[in-house]
Write an enzyme that holds these catalytic residues in place. Structure first.
Site, PDB file in Angstrom:
ATOM      1  N   TYR A 199      15.838   1.314  -9.014  1.00  0.00           N
ATOM      2  CA  TYR A 199      16.659   0.863 -10.181  1.00  0.00           C
ATOM      3  C   TYR A 199      16.068   1.124 -11.252  1.00  0.00           C
ATOM      4  O   TYR A 199      15.751   2.297 -11.643  1.00  0.00           O
ATOM      5  CB  TYR A 199      16.409  -0.697  -9.841  1.00  0.00           C
ATOM      6  CG  TYR A 199      17.610  -1.429 -10.506  1.00  0.00           C
ATOM      7  CD1 TYR A 199      18.965  -1.306 -10.030  1.00  0.00           C
ATOM      8  CD2 TYR A 199      17.548  -2.369 -11.301  1.00  0.00           C
ATOM      9  CE1 TYR A 199      20.047  -1.735 -10.603  1.00  0.00           C
ATOM     10  CE2 TYR A 199      18.726  -3.064 -11.969  1.00  0.00           C
ATOM     11  CZ  TYR A 199      19.837  -2.925 -11.732  1.00  0.00           C
ATOM     12  OH  TYR A 199      20.926  -3.219 -12.263  1.00  0.00           O
ATOM     13  N   ARG A 206      30.446   0.333 -18.678  1.00  0.00           N
ATOM     14  CA  ARG A 206      29.279   0.133 -19.504  1.00  0.00           C
ATOM     15  C   ARG A 206      28.021  -0.034 -18.757  1.00  0.00           C
ATOM     16  O   ARG A 206      27.391  -0.933 -18.415  1.00  0.00           O
ATOM     17  CB  ARG A 206      29.230  -1.165 -20.280  1.00  0.00           C
ATOM     18  CG  ARG A 206      28.776  -1.518 -21.631  1.00  0.00           C
ATOM     19  CD  ARG A 206      28.456  -3.061 -21.953  1.00  0.00           C
ATOM     20  NE  ARG A 206      28.274  -3.754 -21.075  1.00  0.00           N
ATOM     21  CZ  ARG A 206      27.099  -4.560 -20.666  1.00  0.00           C
ATOM     22  NH1 ARG A 206      25.937  -3.700 -21.296  1.00  0.00           N
ATOM     23  NH2 ARG A 206      27.090  -5.266 -19.767  1.00  0.00           N
ATOM     24  N   LYS A 257      21.575  -2.321  -6.981  1.00  0.00           N
ATOM     25  CA  LYS A 257      21.435  -3.739  -6.906  1.00  0.00           C
ATOM     26  C   LYS A 257      21.523  -4.146  -5.470  1.00  0.00           C
ATOM     27  O   LYS A 257      20.643  -5.248  -5.127  1.00  0.00           O
ATOM     28  CB  LYS A 257      22.758  -4.172  -7.545  1.00  0.00           C
ATOM     29  CG  LYS A 257      22.729  -4.092  -8.931  1.00  0.00           C
ATOM     30  CD  LYS A 257      22.005  -5.543  -9.830  1.00  0.00           C
ATOM     31  CE  LYS A 257      21.999  -5.332 -11.240  1.00  0.00           C
ATOM     32  NZ  LYS A 257      21.334  -6.407 -11.801  1.00  0.00           N
ATOM     33  N   ASP A 296      28.283  -4.203 -15.091  1.00  0.00           N
ATOM     34  CA  ASP A 296      28.471  -3.536 -16.133  1.00  0.00           C
ATOM     35  C   ASP A 296      29.799  -2.867 -16.424  1.00  0.00           C
ATOM     36  O   ASP A 296      30.178  -1.825 -16.413  1.00  0.00           O
ATOM     37  CB  ASP A 296      27.537  -2.186 -15.626  1.00  0.00           C
ATOM     38  CG  ASP A 296      26.035  -2.145 -15.835  1.00  0.00           C
ATOM     39  OD1 ASP A 296      25.742  -3.323 -16.320  1.00  0.00           O
ATOM     40  OD2 ASP A 296      25.224  -1.571 -14.993  1.00  0.00           O
ATOM     41  N   ASN A 308      17.996  -1.391 -21.507  1.00  0.00           N
ATOM     42  CA  ASN A 308      17.640  -0.444 -20.443  1.00  0.00           C
ATOM     43  C   ASN A 308      18.618   0.739 -20.665  1.00  0.00           C
ATOM     44  O   ASN A 308      19.337   0.668 -21.200  1.00  0.00           O
ATOM     45  CB  ASN A 308      18.019  -0.937 -19.161  1.00  0.00           C
ATOM     46  CG  ASN A 308      16.762  -2.157 -18.687  1.00  0.00           C
ATOM     47  OD1 ASN A 308      15.788  -1.644 -18.868  1.00  0.00           O
ATOM     48  ND2 ASN A 308      17.374  -3.307 -18.293  1.00  0.00           N
TER      49      ASN A 308
END
Length: 659
Positions: free
Chosen positions: A207, A260, A278, A351, A515
């Site tokens: 991740y 995004r 995820k 996102d 991030n």
């Protein structure tokens, strides 16, 4: 208890069917497949239970374990199959071209024969049941693996040791990521065993931050699909697309449209790395079964010119669809998911662009079990860190002043949850609590004089104050005790900003949450150095411990992976039908309770990740308790001990024994 391998699909393997006899016997793939599909469904099932197909030389015969009319019907179908096929057609030294592939030209169609038996070569290619060199001697005999594997038999622990040794040889993080994804695609249980046992080391690999680079290069490193891709081409057929997924009992879906991705912007279809990552964490950290998790990317195009001009880009080569076309596709998707998987399937939006994320949540939160990542993941984990930090800085949440850099989905989501928790603790109206929270966006401090030009989700945070154009001036004017970065822009917490925070706070709380690492507002080393070691620091991406004036500071990681796996598990084990704000507060409370005095002594406001499965079980129990309390649970009666129940429901990756 032993377990038989489940069905798998390969093309074209040898098949082995369990009959009444002691030993299984081989069948000819095309003959048996044609024979099987020539029968009605009931007879197909009976045939699978009671027949063994055996090939002798160039002729075929079917040995039927049951006689009577059923046997005659099977033999008749076999004769029809033999009449249809040309048994004399051979190529290359007498090897029969049973599939017609060698005789076909590029214009001819060939049939991709498939089987529903996991043994032999097909078993080694089934990631759900493959154990590699860990197949026992008995299993190798029973499942036709002799000769397909070297003679040595390894334990899962030894396999794990070897893989970890090989992973550590890679110096480039993306190589480690690709190696882990390859492992997931060939041996699922070993992948999760390795990840669970070495979570602190491998979480940054599967991740953030490595997944960001993986998404940027997803087209170049793409090898095989790991989820569902739903594009504008599938409009009107989304339900059919969902039915193509082999697993039918889905409990959690993570979906993105790639607009995004982290702080990297529009990556289009290549955002699939986020749902895949995820859901790997849902299983490894939260214990949900891999087969119950479904990653989905909705491809409506991309506005990233670099990707549109990239020969290796895997998505639609067009500008993003907007307006009604976009809304219609998302609506069809939401309806199809509910129709296919039911009322209790959990959908996590990941996102999406801010405006789409807010609109989707507002539109479907009353009809679906949904949440968006910034709300449950980031917001809950930040709130938990702040609650824990109070033991270091003193006071209550309402005693502090908060300043955010970034007023998008993540920033406003965190701010709202903080205000909500203040209301729960103090019994005050949420409007009053919002006055303690200030936000800075790209145009400066959000104040009342900007109200007309603000987006609707920023308006609740516009307070009476003179306009302020930059972060440093805002810090000096507001004098916050807590500074939180969600801007997605790196190096914005400058030395002047950090020194200003330290000048009027004995222990300033500084959270650089953006991030990946390159987009972090500041580093751990910068924060501790510029604050002269007095800051309480946590970040979104991991940083190594820092030594300052002889003292070791261990930075915390406000990773949303602390929250969402346990949160999802709590919803699933309770059979929740809707997500409520109080469930988010329950998750934050449970996480904050897991921080020990030993952690506080090191300056940590989050517990170590090595205990994440235990942490997730407590979060799941707290969330489930709130679901039952609110009357939104469907799994009744309520278990007496929710922590033990959550632990008992968690997936474990140890190998199973096969008959």
């Amino acid at each position: 208890m032993s377990q038989s391998p489940r069905s798998t699909v390969s093309s074209p393997p040898n098949s082995a069917l369990q009959g009444r006899r002691k030993a299984w016997e081989r069948s000819s793939p095309p003959s048996f497949s044609l024979l099987r599909h020539a029968l009605p469904l009931r007879q197909q099932q009976q045939l699978q239970r009671s027949a063994a197909a055996v090939q002798f030389g160039g002729s075929r015969r079917v040995v039927i374990a049951r006689g009577g009319r059923e046997g005659k019907a099977v033999m008749e179908n076999a004769r029809q199959v033999e009449a249809y096929m040309d048994p004399t057609a051979t190529v290359g030294g007498g090897v029969e071209d049973a599939y017609g592939e060698d005789r076909a030209t590029e214009e001819h169609l060939v049939t991709p024969w498939t089987f529903s038996v996991a043994s032999g070569y097909s078993l080694l290619r089934d990631p759900h049941h493959n154990k590699g060199l860990a197949f026992t001697e008995i299993e190798r005999d029973a499942h036709y693996l002799r000769g397909l594997l070297p003679p040595v038999v390894l334990t899962q622990e030894l396999q794990e040791k070897k893989l970890l040794h090989n992973l550590r040889k890679y110096e480039v993080p993306l190589q480690r990521y690709m190696s882990m994804m390859d492992l997931q695609e060939r041996n699922e249980r070993l992948f999760y065993k390795l990840l669970i046992d070495n979570v602190e080391e491998l979480l940054p690999v599967v991740y953030t931050p490595t997944v960001g680079e993986a998404c940027q290069k997803y087209g170049s490193i793409f090898r095989r699909p790991q989820g569902l891709y739903i594009s504008l081409k599938e409009k009107g057929k989304i339900l059919e697309v969902l039915k193509n997924w082999p697993e039918k009992t889905i409990q959690v879906i993570v979906v993105t449209d790639g607009e995004r991705i982290l702080g990297l912007g529009d990556l289009g279809c290549q955002g699939m790395g986020i749902p895949v990552g995820k859901l790997a964490l849902y299983t490894a950290l939260g214990g949900l079964r891999p087969s119950a998790c479904l990653p989905i990317t909705i491809d409506v195009g991309t506005n990233n010119e670099q990707l549109l001009n990239d020969d290796f880009y895997i998505g639609l080569r067009q500008k993003r669809a907007r307006g009604q076309e976009y809304e219609d596709l998302l609506h069809e998707f939401m309806c199809a998911v509910k129709q296919q998987y039911g009322e209790k399937v959990l959908i996590q939006f990941e996102d999406f662009a801010n405006h789409n994320a807010f609109d989707l949540l507002a539109k479907y939160s009353k009809t679906h079990l949904i949440f968006k990542s910034g709300e449950v993941g980031t917001a809950s984990v930040v709130l938990a860190g702040l609650v824990a930090a109070l033991k270091l800085v003193g006071g209550t949440l309402a005693d502090h002043t908060y300043l955010f850099l970034g007023a998008g989905e993540a920033g406003t989501g965190i701010a709202e949850l903080i205000a909500l928790e203040m209301s729960r603790q103090m019994g005050t109206p949420i409007e009053n609590n919002r006055e303690k929270i200030w936000l800075v966006d790209s145009k400066g401090l959000i104040v009342s004089s900007r109200m007309e030009s603000l987006q609707h989700f920023k308006k609740p945070w516009a307070h009476d104050h003179e306009p302020v154009n930059n972060l440093l001036d805002a810090v000096k004017a507001i004098k916050p005790t807590v500074l939180i970065g969600t801007s997605g822009v790196g190096k914005t917490f400058t030395q002047d900003v950090v020194e200003a925070m330290a000048s009027f706070n004995e222990k300033p709380v500084i959270l650089a949450l953006s991030n990946p690492t390159t987009q972090s507002e500041c580093t751990a080393e910068e924060t501790y150095t510029w604050s002269k070691g007095c800051a309480i620091f946590a970040s979104g991406s991991p940083f190594d411990p820092v030594e300052y004036e002889g003292k070791i500071f261990v930075p915390g990681q406000a990773n949303n992976a602390y929250i969402f796996p346990g949160f999802g598990l709590g919803l699933v084990i309770s059979g929740a039908i809707r997500v409520h704000d109080e469930m988010l507060l329950a998750a934050s409370e449970a996480l904050a309770q897991q921080v020990t005095q030993e952690n506080f002594d090191k300056g940590l406001i989050y517990p170590p990740f090595k205990n994440i499965r235990k942490i997730s079980a407590h979060i799941a129990a707290n969330v489930a308790a709130k679901v039952y309390e609110l009357g939104l649970a469907t799994r009744l009666p309520r278990p007496d001990n929710l922590v033990k129940y959550a632990e008992s429901c968690m997936y474990t990756p140890a190998y199973r024994n096969y008959r």
